[in-house]
Write an enzyme that holds these catalytic residues in place. Structure first.
Site, PDB file in Angstrom:
ATOM      1  CG  ASP A  20      72.354   9.531  12.072  1.00  0.00           C
ATOM      2  OD1 ASP A  20      73.423   9.316  11.591  1.00  0.00           O
ATOM      3  OD2 ASP A  20      71.754   8.852  13.253  1.00  0.00           O
ATOM      4  CE  LYS A  80      74.431   6.696  13.545  1.00  0.00           C
ATOM      5  NZ  LYS A  80      73.202   6.392  14.215  1.00  0.00           N
ATOM      6  CB  CYS A 113      72.463   9.321  17.178  1.00  0.00           C
ATOM      7  SG  CYS A 113      71.336   8.208  16.200  1.00  0.00           S
TER       8      CYS A 113
END
Length: 204
Positions: A20, A80, A113
């Site tokens: 990310d 996601k 995450c």
């Protein structure tokens, strides 16, 4: 003692996860340019060593694409919304990697995450090597305590150069000269030392 308990890394049994590193995080994550720089070095090393690479993007419609300086052009991006990188698509991809034992994990945010991904991977019996100088958060308190939290759960906390040299293992490795060029200059300072010394100056 089994390899899974001591944290050995091998280029044929490891995969690099890049989590990310997207445009909308650029001005909110502490040490973002430095963290991306270190992750980019990990990506270059993985390419030299012909290792599998997984790149995710958290809700890219809202948070934008992966930043170009990571150097991940041409790699598939797994979209996601959950915090963990272990989406069904990623799990399917991992299933195609023979003899997979370890995941090398870089990205943001450490308390979200990175931690969720680490716990999911550990639960599946994989070793997780969290590259501390390639992970960050908005809050450095969250970053530090998340690193401590995943270590308590069994992850290995390490640095980019430590991982790269562990993968190569030997100066006689056929790709060592290429790797040596990547690590000749020390990795960018992503603020880790200040975390451990109790000082926390953020870059201006």
């Amino acid at each position: 003692m089994s390899l899974s308990r001591i944290g050995q890394l091998g280029q044929k049994s490891s995969v690099l996860f890049l989590c990310d590193m997207q445009e909308k995080f650029r001005h909110h994550i502490a040490y973002f340019p430095q963290v991306v720089s270190v992750a980019a070095r990990m990506l270059q090393a993985a390419r030299v060593l012909e290792m599998p690479i997984i790149v995710t993007e958290q809700y890219p419609k809202g948070l934008g694409p992966t930043v170009p300086e990571l150097g991940a052009d041409g790699l598939k991006k797994y979209s996601k919304t959950c915090f963990s990188m272990l989406t069904p698509e990623v799990e399917a991809e991992l299933g195609t990697i023979p003899d997979l034992h370890a995941v090398i994990l870089c990205g943001i945010e450490t308390q979200a995450c990175i931690m969720s991904t680490t716990l999911d991977l550990l639960e599946r019996g994989l070793d997780v090597h969290v590259v501390a100088d390639a992970c960050s958060s908005r809050s450095q308190v969250d970053r530090l305590l998340a690193l401590s939290r995943v270590k308590q759960s069994g992850a290995f906390i390490t640095t980019s150069e430590g991982v790269i040299l562990q993968l190569v293992r030997d100066a006689a490795h056929p790709k060592y000269k290429e790797i040596q060029k990547l690590i000749m200059k020390p990795a960018a300072d992503s603020g880790l030392l200040s975390l451990f010394t109790g000082q926390n100056p953020l870059p201006t």
